[in-house]
Design a protein around this motif. Structure first.
Motif, PDB file in Angstrom:
ATOM      1  N   LEU A 194       1.775   6.504  -7.137  1.00  0.00           N
ATOM      2  CA  LEU A 194       0.570   7.180  -7.551  1.00  0.00           C
ATOM      3  C   LEU A 194       0.263   8.661  -7.192  1.00  0.00           C
ATOM      4  N   TRP A 195       0.837   9.155  -5.946  1.00  0.00           N
ATOM      5  CA  TRP A 195       0.443  10.264  -5.501  1.00  0.00           C
ATOM      6  C   TRP A 195       1.699  11.338  -5.307  1.00  0.00           C
ATOM      7  N   ALA A 234       0.984  -1.263   0.019  1.00  0.00           N
ATOM      8  CA  ALA A 234       0.033   0.134   0.220  1.00  0.00           C
ATOM      9  C   ALA A 234       0.741   1.332  -0.039  1.00  0.00           C
ATOM     10  N   GLY A 235       1.936   1.273   0.669  1.00  0.00           N
ATOM     11  CA  GLY A 235       2.858   2.359   0.703  1.00  0.00           C
ATOM     12  C   GLY A 235       3.587   2.614  -0.722  1.00  0.00           C
ATOM     13  N   ASP A 292       7.729  15.352  -9.256  1.00  0.00           N
ATOM     14  CA  ASP A 292       8.286  15.403 -10.548  1.00  0.00           C
ATOM     15  C   ASP A 292       7.697  16.675 -11.171  1.00  0.00           C
ATOM     16  N   LEU A 293       6.115  17.028 -11.002  1.00  0.00           N
ATOM     17  CA  LEU A 293       5.636  18.061 -11.505  1.00  0.00           C
ATOM     18  C   LEU A 293       6.254  19.318 -10.958  1.00  0.00           C
ATOM     19  N   ARG A 294       6.354  19.323  -9.417  1.00  0.00           N
ATOM     20  CA  ARG A 294       7.070  20.505  -8.999  1.00  0.00           C
ATOM     21  C   ARG A 294       8.436  21.048  -9.469  1.00  0.00           C
ATOM     22  N   ARG A 295       9.296  19.641  -9.662  1.00  0.00           N
ATOM     23  CA  ARG A 295      10.729  19.822  -9.952  1.00  0.00           C
ATOM     24  C   ARG A 295      10.700  20.352 -11.657  1.00  0.00           C
TER      25      ARG A 295
END
Length: 98
Positions: free
Chosen positions: A43-44, A36-37, A50-53
Motif C-alpha cells: 500500500l505504501w 501487516a508488513g 514505482d512512481l520514483r522509477r
C-alpha cells in the motif's frame, strides 16, 4: 523469595509486551505482523518506488530525446547585495555612523 520476585517481574514484562502488541501470542502474533508488513509494503512502499522509477524513466527519455538541449554547467553567481533581495538595495550607499 528473591527468585519469585524476579520471576514475577519477568512475567509482568512479558505480559506487558504481549498486550502492547495486540494481546496475541505465538504463531498468530507473528502471522499478524507478517500480514501487516505485507499490506504496508503493497500500500505504501511499492507505489512510491514505482512512481520514483517511472519519473526517472521519463527524465531519461526527455534527456535522450533532445541532445541539443541547453544544460547549465556553471553555478549561478550569488547576489552581492546586503539584503539578498534583487530589489532591495539598488541605489543606496552605506553611510558610516557618526
Amino acid at each position: 523469595m528473591s527468585s519469585s520476585n524476579w520471576r514475577r517481574t519477568l512475567g509482568n514484562v512479558r505480559s506487558f509486551i504481549g498486550n502492547s502488541m495486540g494481546g496475541l501470542r505465538g504463531g498468530s502474533n507473528i502471522a499478524s505482523w507478517v500480514v501487516a508488513g505485507t499490506l504496508a509494503y503493497f500500500l505504501w512502499i511499492k507505489p512510491s518506488q514505482d512512481l520514483r522509477r517511472e519519473q526517472e524513466e521519463r527524465a531519461a527519455i526527455a534527456a535522450a530525446s533532445d541532445p541539443y538541449r541547453y544544460v547549465e554547467k556553471r553555478k549561478p553567481i550569488p547576489d552581492p547585495q546586503e539584503t539578498g533581495l534583487i530589489y532591495g538595495n539598488k541605489n543606496k550607499t552605506s553611510k558610516p555612523a557618526e
